[in-house]
Motif scaffolding. Structure first.
Motif, PDB file in Angstrom:
ATOM      1  N   GLY A  96       0.853  -1.180   0.000  1.00 25.83           N
ATOM      2  CA  GLY A  96       0.000   0.000   0.000  1.00 25.83           C
ATOM      3  C   GLY A  96       0.889   1.230   0.000  1.00 25.83           C
ATOM      4  N   ARG A  97       0.402   2.334   0.567  1.00 24.19           N
ATOM      5  CA  ARG A  97       1.250   3.518   0.727  1.00 24.19           C
ATOM      6  C   ARG A  97       1.923   3.393   2.090  1.00 24.19           C
ATOM      7  NH1 ARG A  97      -1.798   8.697   1.038  1.00 24.19           N
ATOM      8  NH2 ARG A  97      -1.435   8.513   3.258  1.00 24.19           N
ATOM      9  N   VAL A  98       3.061   2.696   2.099  1.00 25.21           N
ATOM     10  CA  VAL A  98       3.721   2.352   3.361  1.00 25.21           C
ATOM     11  C   VAL A  98       5.175   2.827   3.420  1.00 25.21           C
ATOM     12  CG1 VAL A  98       2.195   0.422   3.926  1.00 25.21           C
ATOM     13  CG2 VAL A  98       4.208   0.011   2.509  1.00 25.21           C
ATOM     14  N   GLN A  99       5.638   3.502   2.384  1.00 30.25           N
ATOM     15  CA  GLN A  99       6.968   4.106   2.427  1.00 30.25           C
ATOM     16  C   GLN A  99       6.806   5.617   2.427  1.00 30.25           C
ATOM     17  OE1 GLN A  99       9.870   2.602  -0.348  1.00 30.25           O
ATOM     18  NE2 GLN A  99       9.454   0.474   0.176  1.00 30.25           N
ATOM     19  N   GLY A 100       7.660   6.288   3.200  1.00 30.33           N
ATOM     20  CA  GLY A 100       7.597   7.741   3.286  1.00 30.33           C
ATOM     21  C   GLY A 100       6.500   8.251   4.199  1.00 30.33           C
ATOM     22  N   VAL A 101       5.950   7.370   5.031  1.00 27.27           N
ATOM     23  CA  VAL A 101       4.848   7.748   5.935  1.00 27.27           C
ATOM     24  C   VAL A 101       5.150   7.334   7.381  1.00 27.27           C
ATOM     25  CG1 VAL A 101       3.054   7.765   4.157  1.00 27.27           C
ATOM     26  CG2 VAL A 101       3.571   5.627   5.371  1.00 27.27           C
ATOM     27  N   TYR A 102       6.447   7.170   7.688  1.00 25.87           N
ATOM     28  CA  TYR A 102       6.879   6.841   9.048  1.00 25.87           C
ATOM     29  C   TYR A 102       6.509   5.406   9.455  1.00 25.87           C
ATOM     30  CZ  TYR A 102       8.340   8.316  13.768  1.00 25.87           C
ATOM     31  OH  TYR A 102       8.996   8.447  14.956  1.00 25.87           O
ATOM     32  N   PHE A 103       6.306   4.530   8.469  1.00 29.71           N
ATOM     33  CA  PHE A 103       5.895   3.157   8.768  1.00 29.71           C
ATOM     34  C   PHE A 103       6.985   2.373   9.486  1.00 29.71           C
ATOM     35  CE2 PHE A 103       4.388  -1.106   8.355  1.00 29.71           C
ATOM     36  CZ  PHE A 103       3.023  -1.012   8.267  1.00 29.71           C
ATOM     37  N   ARG A 104       8.217   2.455   8.990  1.00 25.89           N
ATOM     38  CA  ARG A 104       9.299   1.679   9.624  1.00 25.89           C
ATOM     39  C   ARG A 104       9.544   2.112  11.062  1.00 25.89           C
ATOM     40  NH1 ARG A 104      14.397   2.288   6.261  1.00 25.89           N
ATOM     41  NH2 ARG A 104      13.502   4.340   6.033  1.00 25.89           N
ATOM     42  N   ALA A 105       9.658   3.410  11.286  1.00 20.98           N
ATOM     43  CA  ALA A 105       9.914   3.908  12.641  1.00 20.98           C
ATOM     44  C   ALA A 105       8.751   3.594  13.574  1.00 20.98           C
ATOM     45  CB  ALA A 105      10.178   5.406  12.611  1.00 20.98           C
ATOM     46  N   SER A 106       7.537   3.713  13.078  1.00 20.07           N
ATOM     47  CA  SER A 106       6.364   3.401  13.901  1.00 20.07           C
ATOM     48  C   SER A 106       6.303   1.917  14.225  1.00 20.07           C
ATOM     49  CB  SER A 106       5.077   3.821  13.183  1.00 20.07           C
ATOM     50  OG  SER A 106       5.044   5.215  12.993  1.00 20.07           O
ATOM     51  N   THR A 107       6.687   1.080  13.257  1.00 20.00           N
ATOM     52  CA  THR A 107       6.713  -0.362  13.486  1.00 20.00           C
ATOM     53  C   THR A 107       7.765  -0.703  14.538  1.00 20.00           C
ATOM     54  OG1 THR A 107       6.001  -0.791  11.216  1.00 20.00           O
ATOM     55  CG2 THR A 107       7.025  -2.621  12.399  1.00 20.00           C
ATOM     56  N   GLU A 108       8.933  -0.066  14.438  1.00 16.44           N
ATOM     57  CA  GLU A 108       9.983  -0.298  15.430  1.00 16.44           C
ATOM     58  C   GLU A 108       9.488   0.092  16.830  1.00 16.44           C
ATOM     59  OE1 GLU A 108      14.610   0.943  16.249  1.00 16.44           O
ATOM     60  OE2 GLU A 108      13.264   2.406  15.324  1.00 16.44           O
ATOM     61  N   GLN A 109       8.859   1.239  16.958  1.00 16.62           N
ATOM     62  CA  GLN A 109       8.348   1.682  18.261  1.00 16.62           C
ATOM     63  C   GLN A 109       7.322   0.700  18.817  1.00 16.62           C
ATOM     64  OE1 GLN A 109       6.876   5.614  17.546  1.00 16.62           O
ATOM     65  NE2 GLN A 109       8.911   6.514  17.480  1.00 16.62           N
ATOM     66  N   ARG A 110       6.385   0.285  17.970  1.00 14.20           N
ATOM     67  CA  ARG A 110       5.336  -0.646  18.412  1.00 14.20           C
ATOM     68  C   ARG A 110       5.951  -1.974  18.825  1.00 14.20           C
ATOM     69  NH1 ARG A 110      -0.337  -0.368  18.580  1.00 14.20           N
ATOM     70  NH2 ARG A 110       0.311   1.784  18.368  1.00 14.20           N
ATOM     71  N   ALA A 153      -0.303   6.274   6.565  1.00 11.30           N
ATOM     72  CA  ALA A 153      -0.182   5.066   5.741  1.00 11.30           C
ATOM     73  C   ALA A 153      -1.549   4.645   5.208  1.00 11.30           C
ATOM     74  CB  ALA A 153       0.412   3.930   6.557  1.00 11.30           C
ATOM     75  N   ARG A 154      -1.513   3.941   4.092  1.00 15.29           N
ATOM     76  CA  ARG A 154      -2.701   3.263   3.569  1.00 15.29           C
ATOM     77  C   ARG A 154      -2.271   1.815   3.306  1.00 15.29           C
ATOM     78  NH1 ARG A 154      -2.853   4.425  -1.497  1.00 15.29           N
ATOM     79  NH2 ARG A 154      -2.350   2.305  -2.090  1.00 15.29           N
ATOM     80  N   VAL A 155      -2.691   0.923   4.167  1.00 13.58           N
ATOM     81  CA  VAL A 155      -2.298  -0.480   4.047  1.00 13.58           C
ATOM     82  C   VAL A 155      -3.323  -1.200   3.182  1.00 13.58           C
ATOM     83  CG1 VAL A 155      -1.869  -2.620   5.295  1.00 13.58           C
ATOM     84  CG2 VAL A 155      -1.140  -0.438   6.284  1.00 13.58           C
ATOM     85  N   ASP A 156      -2.852  -1.794   2.098  1.00  7.93           N
ATOM     86  CA  ASP A 156      -3.723  -2.573   1.223  1.00  7.93           C
ATOM     87  C   ASP A 156      -3.744  -4.040   1.611  1.00  7.93           C
ATOM     88  OD1 ASP A 156      -4.307  -0.279  -0.260  1.00  7.93           O
ATOM     89  OD2 ASP A 156      -2.735  -0.686  -1.743  1.00  7.93           O
ATOM     90  N   ASP A 157      -2.589  -4.568   2.046  1.00  5.60           N
ATOM     91  CA  ASP A 157      -2.522  -5.992   2.369  1.00  5.60           C
ATOM     92  C   ASP A 157      -1.342  -6.252   3.305  1.00  5.60           C
ATOM     93  OD1 ASP A 157      -3.376  -8.710   2.115  1.00  5.60           O
ATOM     94  OD2 ASP A 157      -1.724  -9.085   0.732  1.00  5.60           O
ATOM     95  N   VAL A 158      -1.505  -7.261   4.139  1.00  6.04           N
ATOM     96  CA  VAL A 158      -0.422  -7.758   4.984  1.00  6.04           C
ATOM     97  C   VAL A 158      -0.347  -9.259   4.767  1.00  6.04           C
ATOM     98  CG1 VAL A 158       0.459  -8.048   7.322  1.00  6.04           C
ATOM     99  CG2 VAL A 158      -0.797  -5.955   6.721  1.00  6.04           C
ATOM    100  N   ASP A 159       0.740  -9.698   4.166  1.00  4.32           N
ATOM    101  CA  ASP A 159       0.971 -11.124   3.952  1.00  4.32           C
ATOM    102  C   ASP A 159       1.877 -11.601   5.079  1.00  4.32           C
ATOM    103  OD1 ASP A 159       0.946 -13.607   2.422  1.00  4.32           O
ATOM    104  OD2 ASP A 159       3.061 -13.167   2.048  1.00  4.32           O
TER     105      ASP A 159
END
Length: 88
Positions: free
Chosen positions: A10-24, A67-73
């Motif tokens: 989805g729209r998961v790059q450039g939206v703080y996804f990695r840093a937010s995932t690390e924090q969570r 972020a806009r998550v379309d799918d999580v495999d």
């Protein structure tokens, strides 16, 4: 103990996804890593208690605010000896 590999699209790059995932992941006491892939998706490997891994998977379906998550495999993989969670 459970370890999973996730591919989030989805729209998961450039939206703080990695840093937010690390924090969570760190709040949940998980080890592993998160990184951007060339195709615009994000890959996550996370390891810890079953319920904590499940909580991270649930969170990845939403992601951070922009972020806009379309799918999580998700697939289970072998447990390793990671000591922390990091952004790669």
């Amino acid at each position: 103990m459970r370890r999973v590999r996730l591919t989030v699209t989805g729209r998961v790059q450039g939206v703080y996804f990695r840093a937010s995932t690390e924090q969570r992941a760190r709040r949940l006491g998980l080890t592993g890593w998160v990184r951007n892939l060339p195709d615009g998706s994000v890959e996550v490997e996370a390891q810890g208690a079953e319920q904590d891994v499940a909580a991270l998977i649930d969170w990845c379906h939403e992601g951070p605010a922009y972020a806009r998550v379309d799918d999580v495999d998700a697939c289970d993989i072998d447990v390793t000896d990671d000591r922390r969670f990091e952004v790669r």
